[in-house]
Design a protein around this motif. Structure first.
Motif, PDB file in Angstrom:
ATOM      1  N   HIS A  74      14.793  30.428   2.794  1.00  0.00           N
ATOM      2  CA  HIS A  74      13.755  30.411   1.766  1.00  0.00           C
ATOM      3  C   HIS A  74      13.709  29.057   1.065  1.00  0.00           C
ATOM      4  O   HIS A  74      12.626  28.563   0.732  1.00  0.00           O
ATOM      5  N   MET A  75      14.862  28.432   0.858  1.00  0.00           N
ATOM      6  CA  MET A  75      14.899  27.114   0.240  1.00  0.00           C
ATOM      7  C   MET A  75      14.131  26.100   1.103  1.00  0.00           C
ATOM      8  O   MET A  75      13.414  25.255   0.572  1.00  0.00           O
ATOM      9  N   HIS A  76      14.258  26.212   2.423  1.00  0.00           N
ATOM     10  CA  HIS A  76      13.489  25.349   3.337  1.00  0.00           C
ATOM     11  C   HIS A  76      11.994  25.591   3.156  1.00  0.00           C
ATOM     12  O   HIS A  76      11.200  24.659   3.105  1.00  0.00           O
ATOM     13  N   LYS A  77      11.616  26.864   3.060  1.00  0.00           N
ATOM     14  CA  LYS A  77      10.213  27.238   2.897  1.00  0.00           C
ATOM     15  C   LYS A  77       9.655  26.660   1.588  1.00  0.00           C
ATOM     16  O   LYS A  77       8.551  26.128   1.549  1.00  0.00           O
ATOM     17  N   VAL A  78      10.451  26.765   0.527  1.00  0.00           N
ATOM     18  CA  VAL A  78      10.051  26.250  -0.788  1.00  0.00           C
ATOM     19  C   VAL A  78       9.869  24.731  -0.720  1.00  0.00           C
ATOM     20  O   VAL A  78       8.864  24.191  -1.185  1.00  0.00           O
ATOM     21  N   HIS A  79      10.831  24.053  -0.121  1.00  0.00           N
ATOM     22  CA  HIS A  79      10.746  22.593  -0.011  1.00  0.00           C
ATOM     23  C   HIS A  79       9.498  22.187   0.783  1.00  0.00           C
ATOM     24  O   HIS A  79       8.766  21.280   0.374  1.00  0.00           O
ATOM     25  N   SER A  80       9.251  22.854   1.889  1.00  0.00           N
ATOM     26  CA  SER A  80       8.079  22.531   2.716  1.00  0.00           C
ATOM     27  C   SER A  80       6.786  22.756   1.952  1.00  0.00           C
ATOM     28  O   SER A  80       5.884  21.916   1.974  1.00  0.00           O
ATOM     29  N   TYR A  81       6.695  23.893   1.272  1.00  0.00           N
ATOM     30  CA  TYR A  81       5.464  24.208   0.537  1.00  0.00           C
ATOM     31  C   TYR A  81       5.214  23.188  -0.575  1.00  0.00           C
ATOM     32  O   TYR A  81       4.115  22.651  -0.700  1.00  0.00           O
ATOM     33  N   ILE A  82       6.230  22.937  -1.376  1.00  0.00           N
ATOM     34  CA  ILE A  82       6.059  22.023  -2.513  1.00  0.00           C
ATOM     35  C   ILE A  82       5.707  20.621  -2.013  1.00  0.00           C
ATOM     36  O   ILE A  82       4.802  19.977  -2.543  1.00  0.00           O
ATOM     37  N   SER A  83       6.384  20.142  -0.979  1.00  0.00           N
ATOM     38  CA  SER A  83       6.096  18.810  -0.440  1.00  0.00           C
ATOM     39  C   SER A  83       4.651  18.721   0.049  1.00  0.00           C
ATOM     40  O   SER A  83       3.938  17.768  -0.264  1.00  0.00           O
ATOM     41  N   ARG A  84       4.222  19.710   0.803  1.00  0.00           N
ATOM     42  CA  ARG A  84       2.872  19.736   1.369  1.00  0.00           C
ATOM     43  C   ARG A  84       1.823  19.851   0.261  1.00  0.00           C
ATOM     44  O   ARG A  84       0.833  19.126   0.244  1.00  0.00           O
ATOM     45  N   HIS A  85       2.040  20.768  -0.669  1.00  0.00           N
ATOM     46  CA  HIS A  85       1.055  21.035  -1.715  1.00  0.00           C
ATOM     47  C   HIS A  85       0.941  19.865  -2.700  1.00  0.00           C
ATOM     48  O   HIS A  85      -0.154  19.526  -3.133  1.00  0.00           O
ATOM     49  N   ARG A  86       2.061  19.246  -3.035  1.00  0.00           N
ATOM     50  CA  ARG A  86       2.029  18.084  -3.936  1.00  0.00           C
ATOM     51  C   ARG A  86       1.237  16.948  -3.305  1.00  0.00           C
ATOM     52  O   ARG A  86       0.498  16.244  -3.992  1.00  0.00           O
ATOM     53  N   ALA A  87       1.383  16.759  -2.003  1.00  0.00           N
ATOM     54  CA  ALA A  87       0.682  15.679  -1.306  1.00  0.00           C
ATOM     55  C   ALA A  87      -0.827  15.895  -1.314  1.00  0.00           C
ATOM     56  O   ALA A  87      -1.599  14.933  -1.318  1.00  0.00           O
ATOM     57  N   GLN A  88      -1.255  17.143  -1.317  1.00  0.00           N
ATOM     58  CA  GLN A  88      -2.690  17.447  -1.323  1.00  0.00           C
ATOM     59  C   GLN A  88      -3.329  17.080  -2.651  1.00  0.00           C
ATOM     60  O   GLN A  88      -4.476  16.647  -2.693  1.00  0.00           O
ATOM     61  N   GLY A  89      -2.607  17.267  -3.726  1.00  0.00           N
ATOM     62  CA  GLY A  89      -3.129  16.952  -5.057  1.00  0.00           C
ATOM     63  C   GLY A  89      -4.227  17.907  -5.497  1.00  0.00           C
ATOM     64  O   GLY A  89      -4.774  18.650  -4.691  1.00  0.00           O
ATOM     65  N   PRO A  90      -4.541  17.880  -6.786  1.00  0.00           N
ATOM     66  CA  PRO A  90      -5.576  18.781  -7.314  1.00  0.00           C
ATOM     67  C   PRO A  90      -6.971  18.315  -6.912  1.00  0.00           C
ATOM     68  O   PRO A  90      -7.187  17.122  -6.692  1.00  0.00           O
ATOM     69  N   HIS A  91      -7.899  19.254  -6.813  1.00  0.00           N
ATOM     70  CA  HIS A  91      -9.280  18.907  -6.485  1.00  0.00           C
ATOM     71  C   HIS A  91      -9.942  18.168  -7.640  1.00  0.00           C
ATOM     72  O   HIS A  91     -10.715  17.250  -7.431  1.00  0.00           O
ATOM     73  N   ASP A  92      -9.631  18.592  -8.858  1.00  0.00           N
ATOM     74  CA  ASP A  92     -10.236  17.982 -10.043  1.00  0.00           C
ATOM     75  C   ASP A  92      -9.135  17.300 -10.848  1.00  0.00           C
ATOM     76  O   ASP A  92      -8.344  17.955 -11.517  1.00  0.00           O
ATOM     77  N   LYS A  93      -9.064  16.000 -10.756  1.00  0.00           N
ATOM     78  CA  LYS A  93      -7.982  15.228 -11.389  1.00  0.00           C
ATOM     79  C   LYS A  93      -7.953  15.331 -12.912  1.00  0.00           C
ATOM     80  O   LYS A  93      -6.920  15.153 -13.525  1.00  0.00           O
ATOM     81  N   LYS A  94      -9.090  15.619 -13.543  1.00  0.00           N
ATOM     82  CA  LYS A  94      -9.100  15.605 -15.011  1.00  0.00           C
ATOM     83  C   LYS A  94      -8.605  16.910 -15.636  1.00  0.00           C
ATOM     84  O   LYS A  94      -8.263  16.936 -16.799  1.00  0.00           O
ATOM     85  N   ASP A  95      -8.563  17.987 -14.873  1.00  0.00           N
ATOM     86  CA  ASP A  95      -8.106  19.264 -15.416  1.00  0.00           C
ATOM     87  C   ASP A  95      -6.852  19.768 -14.708  1.00  0.00           C
ATOM     88  O   ASP A  95      -6.731  20.953 -14.404  1.00  0.00           O
ATOM     89  N   VAL A  96      -5.909  18.879 -14.463  1.00  0.00           N
ATOM     90  CA  VAL A  96      -4.685  19.235 -13.743  1.00  0.00           C
ATOM     91  C   VAL A  96      -3.928  20.349 -14.460  1.00  0.00           C
ATOM     92  O   VAL A  96      -3.423  21.275 -13.830  1.00  0.00           O
ATOM     93  N   GLU A  97      -3.882  20.283 -15.784  1.00  0.00           N
ATOM     94  CA  GLU A  97      -3.091  21.242 -16.558  1.00  0.00           C
ATOM     95  C   GLU A  97      -3.488  22.700 -16.285  1.00  0.00           C
ATOM     96  O   GLU A  97      -2.639  23.576 -16.231  1.00  0.00           O
ATOM     97  N   THR A  98      -4.781  22.938 -16.102  1.00  0.00           N
ATOM     98  CA  THR A  98      -5.257  24.307 -15.878  1.00  0.00           C
ATOM     99  C   THR A  98      -5.779  24.500 -14.453  1.00  0.00           C
ATOM    100  O   THR A  98      -6.569  25.397 -14.199  1.00  0.00           O
ATOM    101  N   SER A  99      -5.305  23.664 -13.534  1.00  0.00           N
ATOM    102  CA  SER A  99      -5.793  23.738 -12.157  1.00  0.00           C
ATOM    103  C   SER A  99      -5.077  24.817 -11.347  1.00  0.00           C
ATOM    104  O   SER A  99      -3.904  25.125 -11.586  1.00  0.00           O
ATOM    105  N   ARG A 100      -5.795  25.367 -10.389  1.00  0.00           N
ATOM    106  CA  ARG A 100      -5.198  26.326  -9.460  1.00  0.00           C
ATOM    107  C   ARG A 100      -4.065  25.645  -8.677  1.00  0.00           C
ATOM    108  O   ARG A 100      -3.070  26.273  -8.330  1.00  0.00           O
ATOM    109  N   TRP A 101      -4.233  24.342  -8.423  1.00  0.00           N
ATOM    110  CA  TRP A 101      -3.220  23.560  -7.718  1.00  0.00           C
ATOM    111  C   TRP A 101      -1.892  23.619  -8.485  1.00  0.00           C
ATOM    112  O   TRP A 101      -0.843  23.911  -7.914  1.00  0.00           O
TER     113      TRP A 101
END
Length: 116
Positions: A74-101
């Motif tokens: 599970h730790m591998h799964k968590v690391h993979s997900y976080i790495s991949r998702h962080r690289a994608q970044g939020p769709h709307d840069k100005k509302d990061v705090e309340t973003s689905r990302w």
């Protein structure tokens, strides 16, 4: 089956670096409507990320020596997900705090607005 994890410290170190929320912060977060509003349904009405967050809380509550092969997986799964998702970044840069990302990452124990 509960066997002790046998891999080196790499995944443990990566997991500890990726997961920047404490168990209590994550537990509190998972109870919010925002947490429940994001993620892919796992088939039982709860998102995969939400289930992952619950599992992360269990892992954070263990000593390194008590981690099982399943924990390590599970730790591998968590690391993979976080790495991949962080690289994608939020769709709307100005509302990061309340973003689905951000909400999705937080379900996996990582708050991108929190400094380590």
């Amino acid at each position: 089956m509960t066997t002790h994890a046998t891999a080196g410290p790499d995944i443990y170190a990566e997991f500890k670096q990726d997961v920047n929320m404490t168990a209590s912060e994550l537990k509190k977060w998972l109870q919010t409507d925002e947490s429940k509003s994001v993620g892919q349904d796992s088939g039982d009405g709860t998102s995969i990320g939400h289930h992952s967050g619950e599992r992360i809380i269990e892992i954070l509550g263990k000593k390194k020596a008590d981690l099982t092969a399943e924990d390590e997986e599970h730790m591998h799964k968590v690391h993979s997900y976080i790495s991949r998702h962080r690289a994608q970044g939020p769709h709307d840069k100005k509302d990061v705090e309340t973003s689905r990302w951000r909400y999705s990452l937080m379900n996996w124990g990582h708050d991108p607005l929190k400094s380590h």
